[in-house]
Design a protein around this motif. Structure first.
Motif, PDB file in Angstrom:
ATOM      1  N   SER A   1      41.336  46.994  43.026  1.00  0.00           N
ATOM      2  CA  SER A   1      40.031  47.469  43.520  1.00  0.00           C
ATOM      3  C   SER A   1      38.932  46.514  43.066  1.00  0.00           C
ATOM      4  O   SER A   1      39.118  45.733  42.119  1.00  0.00           O
ATOM      5  CB  SER A   1      39.746  48.866  42.971  1.00  0.00           C
ATOM      6  OG  SER A   1      39.610  48.779  41.560  1.00  0.00           O
ATOM      7  N   PHE A   2      37.797  46.582  43.740  1.00  0.00           N
ATOM      8  CA  PHE A   2      36.646  45.762  43.333  1.00  0.00           C
ATOM      9  C   PHE A   2      36.244  46.141  41.908  1.00  0.00           C
ATOM     10  O   PHE A   2      35.860  45.298  41.117  1.00  0.00           O
ATOM     11  CB  PHE A   2      35.460  46.003  44.278  1.00  0.00           C
ATOM     12  CG  PHE A   2      35.531  45.217  45.567  1.00  0.00           C
ATOM     13  CD1 PHE A   2      36.703  44.598  45.969  1.00  0.00           C
ATOM     14  CD2 PHE A   2      34.406  45.087  46.379  1.00  0.00           C
ATOM     15  CE1 PHE A   2      36.762  43.872  47.156  1.00  0.00           C
ATOM     16  CE2 PHE A   2      34.449  44.359  47.560  1.00  0.00           C
ATOM     17  CZ  PHE A   2      35.632  43.753  47.955  1.00  0.00           C
ATOM     18  N   GLU A   3      36.345  47.439  41.638  1.00  0.00           N
ATOM     19  CA  GLU A   3      35.941  47.908  40.309  1.00  0.00           C
ATOM     20  C   GLU A   3      36.794  47.239  39.230  1.00  0.00           C
ATOM     21  O   GLU A   3      36.285  46.769  38.219  1.00  0.00           O
ATOM     22  CB  GLU A   3      36.087  49.428  40.239  1.00  0.00           C
ATOM     23  CG  GLU A   3      35.411  50.004  39.023  1.00  0.00           C
ATOM     24  CD  GLU A   3      35.110  51.472  39.190  1.00  0.00           C
ATOM     25  OE1 GLU A   3      35.791  52.136  39.992  1.00  0.00           O
ATOM     26  OE2 GLU A   3      34.189  51.933  38.500  1.00  0.00           O
ATOM     27  N   GLU A   4      38.108  47.159  39.495  1.00  0.00           N
ATOM     28  CA  GLU A   4      39.009  46.556  38.515  1.00  0.00           C
ATOM     29  C   GLU A   4      38.752  45.053  38.360  1.00  0.00           C
ATOM     30  O   GLU A   4      38.690  44.519  37.267  1.00  0.00           O
ATOM     31  CB  GLU A   4      40.466  46.785  38.953  1.00  0.00           C
ATOM     32  CG  GLU A   4      41.497  46.285  37.957  1.00  0.00           C
ATOM     33  CD  GLU A   4      42.900  46.174  38.553  1.00  0.00           C
ATOM     34  OE1 GLU A   4      43.741  45.535  37.915  1.00  0.00           O
ATOM     35  OE2 GLU A   4      43.153  46.705  39.653  1.00  0.00           O
TER      36      GLU A   4
ATOM     37  N   CYS B   1      31.567  41.648  50.948  1.00  0.00           N
ATOM     38  CA  CYS B   1      32.868  42.316  50.934  1.00  0.00           C
ATOM     39  C   CYS B   1      34.020  41.357  51.272  1.00  0.00           C
ATOM     40  O   CYS B   1      35.035  41.338  50.582  1.00  0.00           O
ATOM     41  CB  CYS B   1      32.814  43.481  51.931  1.00  0.00           C
ATOM     42  SG  CYS B   1      34.323  44.432  52.027  1.00  0.00           S
ATOM     43  N   GLY B   2      33.835  40.549  52.321  1.00  0.00           N
ATOM     44  CA  GLY B   2      34.921  39.673  52.798  1.00  0.00           C
ATOM     45  C   GLY B   2      35.443  38.734  51.714  1.00  0.00           C
ATOM     46  O   GLY B   2      36.637  38.770  51.374  1.00  0.00           O
ATOM     47  N   PRO B   3      34.566  37.884  51.136  1.00  0.00           N
ATOM     48  CA  PRO B   3      35.065  36.947  50.111  1.00  0.00           C
ATOM     49  C   PRO B   3      35.626  37.647  48.876  1.00  0.00           C
ATOM     50  O   PRO B   3      36.638  37.220  48.328  1.00  0.00           O
ATOM     51  CB  PRO B   3      33.822  36.126  49.729  1.00  0.00           C
ATOM     52  CG  PRO B   3      32.828  36.363  50.797  1.00  0.00           C
ATOM     53  CD  PRO B   3      33.158  37.654  51.481  1.00  0.00           C
ATOM     54  N   LEU B   4      34.973  38.758  48.458  1.00  0.00           N
ATOM     55  CA  LEU B   4      35.474  39.449  47.268  1.00  0.00           C
ATOM     56  C   LEU B   4      36.844  40.059  47.541  1.00  0.00           C
ATOM     57  O   LEU B   4      37.740  40.050  46.688  1.00  0.00           O
ATOM     58  CB  LEU B   4      34.496  40.546  46.811  1.00  0.00           C
ATOM     59  CG  LEU B   4      33.095  40.092  46.364  1.00  0.00           C
ATOM     60  CD1 LEU B   4      32.344  41.264  45.741  1.00  0.00           C
ATOM     61  CD2 LEU B   4      33.130  38.931  45.380  1.00  0.00           C
ATOM     62  N   ARG B   5      37.020  40.586  48.760  1.00  0.00           N
ATOM     63  CA  ARG B   5      38.324  41.184  49.088  1.00  0.00           C
ATOM     64  C   ARG B   5      39.414  40.115  49.118  1.00  0.00           C
ATOM     65  O   ARG B   5      40.521  40.320  48.624  1.00  0.00           O
ATOM     66  CB  ARG B   5      38.250  41.930  50.417  1.00  0.00           C
ATOM     67  CG  ARG B   5      39.509  42.775  50.644  1.00  0.00           C
ATOM     68  CD  ARG B   5      39.438  43.581  51.895  1.00  0.00           C
ATOM     69  NE  ARG B   5      38.947  42.777  52.981  1.00  0.00           N
ATOM     70  CZ  ARG B   5      38.219  43.260  53.987  1.00  0.00           C
ATOM     71  NH1 ARG B   5      37.883  44.510  54.007  1.00  0.00           N
ATOM     72  NH2 ARG B   5      37.819  42.474  54.959  1.00  0.00           N
ATOM     73  N   ARG B   6      39.083  38.948  49.694  1.00  0.00           N
ATOM     74  CA  ARG B   6      40.086  37.871  49.735  1.00  0.00           C
ATOM     75  C   ARG B   6      40.515  37.495  48.306  1.00  0.00           C
ATOM     76  O   ARG B   6      41.680  37.302  48.027  1.00  0.00           O
ATOM     77  CB  ARG B   6      39.527  36.636  50.458  1.00  0.00           C
ATOM     78  CG  ARG B   6      39.657  36.744  51.956  1.00  0.00           C
ATOM     79  CD  ARG B   6      39.405  35.415  52.638  1.00  0.00           C
ATOM     80  NE  ARG B   6      38.030  34.963  52.515  1.00  0.00           N
ATOM     81  CZ  ARG B   6      37.029  35.410  53.262  1.00  0.00           C
ATOM     82  NH1 ARG B   6      37.249  36.303  54.192  1.00  0.00           N
ATOM     83  NH2 ARG B   6      35.804  34.951  53.086  1.00  0.00           N
ATOM     84  N   ARG B   7      39.518  37.415  47.412  1.00  0.00           N
ATOM     85  CA  ARG B   7      39.841  37.058  46.043  1.00  0.00           C
ATOM     86  C   ARG B   7      40.701  38.140  45.379  1.00  0.00           C
ATOM     87  O   ARG B   7      41.681  37.853  44.694  1.00  0.00           O
ATOM     88  CB  ARG B   7      38.543  36.845  45.244  1.00  0.00           C
ATOM     89  CG  ARG B   7      38.754  36.543  43.750  1.00  0.00           C
ATOM     90  CD  ARG B   7      39.554  35.264  43.509  1.00  0.00           C
ATOM     91  NE  ARG B   7      39.007  34.140  44.227  1.00  0.00           N
ATOM     92  CZ  ARG B   7      37.995  33.364  43.801  1.00  0.00           C
ATOM     93  NH1 ARG B   7      37.487  33.593  42.608  1.00  0.00           N
ATOM     94  NH2 ARG B   7      37.550  32.360  44.541  1.00  0.00           N
TER      95      ARG B   7
END
Ligand code: SF4
Length: 308
Positions: free
Chosen positions: A123-126, A152-158
């Protein structure tokens, strides 16, 4: 998918079954069996043509709970049976979008359970210490003028890269369709970034390569494949879906391809001649070392300005 007259037609591949799908760009009227067969054959051809997988790959399918990613998991599970040395798993990211992600995650759990594919969640939180809802509610975000999707897009890819690495995957398969890939080539053209990296093709380097087995499959056919297999998927639209540059390009290309069928395939062929296909170019971020088309990757830029 077929008009009343077309519904009377017989499949023009097997000349036996009743046609249920009209592939307007090729003129094929297909029965259910021939649609599924040709759909799956095309995915296999795409994998072979672009050498997306190796026989002993551990493939992490990035699943969001939408029709494209769950269909990809479904079809790769079928194909995987032919490659006994390969492994398949699913990775999913909870961005932390209030009132939206929970339903999608339920579908992800249901389909992975049904297909008996191990699921790795993050998750983003983690990963980043904050949910997307917290990031977009922050003062820094409001001042940045960015759309939620741009964060959201770049963070999700990471986050997917991190989850895939943790799961021991050797390659990440994403559900980008022909439509998505052509949209991205146009986006890169308008941003002056065409040629800096390939889209959905296997590039080796000090990171897990990302590939798109639906690169030659129109989105419309993925929807029909999901429908024929009763694959449950989230249809609710994300509350943050904005009028982004991608949405403008998506609308334009969809209308253009509707009027001039086959245009997306033609555009892809043109981009493949002018982009980096086969040149194995992949830049890395000077700060974190992850793949990037610029000196400092988008994730480092965002975490430095919006999160810390
Ligand atoms: Fe993230 Fe935008 Fe997709 Fe919502 S629509 S999940 S904010 S990229």
């Amino acid at each position: 998918m077929l008009s009343t007259v077309e519904r009377e037609a017989v499949c023009n591949v097997c000349h036996d079954g009743k046609a249920v799908y009209y592939r307007v760009y090729s003129g094929e009227r297909l029965c259910r069996t021939c649609f599924v067969k040709t759909f799956e054959k095309r995915v296999i051809r795409t994998i072979g043509r672009y050498k997306l997988f190796k026989p002993d790959d551990k493939i992490a399918v990035a699943v969001s709970g939408g029709k494209d990613s769950l269909s990809l998991l479904y079809v790769l599970k079928k194909i995987e049976k032919r490659f006994p040395r390969a492994g398949l798993l699913a990775v999913t990211v909870d961005e932390g979008i209030e009132g939206y992600r929970d339903e999608a995650l339920e579908y992800v759990e249901e389909v992975t359970r049904m297909l008996e594919v191990p699921l790795y969640k993050t998750s983003f939180e983690e990963v980043f210490g904050k949910t997307l809802s917290e990031i977009v509610a922050s003062r820094q975000f409001r001042l940045s003028g960015l759309a939620a999707c741009s964060v959201c897009g770049p963070l999700r890819r990471r986050a997917i890269n991190i989850a895939a690495k943790r799961a021991g995957a050797t390659v990440i398969a994403t559900a980008h369709t022909l439509d998505d890939v052509v949209q991205t080539y146009f986006l890169k053209t308008f941003r002056g970034e065409l040629g800096t990296s390939e889209i959905g093709l296997r590039l080796e380097g000090p990171f897990i390569p990302r590939v798109a087995p639906f690169r030659l499959t129109p989105e419309r056919e993925v929807v029909f494949y999901a429908y024929l297999h009763n694959i449950p998927f989230q249809s609710q639209v994300c509350p943050n879906a904005a009028d982004s540059m991608r949405n403008m390009i998506r609308r334009f290309l969809a209308e253009f391809d509707e009027r001039y069928p086959g245009s997306l395939f033609a555009a892809l062929r043109s981009f493949e001649k002018t982009a980096t296909l086969g040149k194995k170019i992949q830049m890395v971020c000077s700060s974190c070392g992850e793949p990037s088309s610029r000196e400092l990757c988008r994730v480092c830029e965002l975490t430095q300005t919006l999160i810390h």
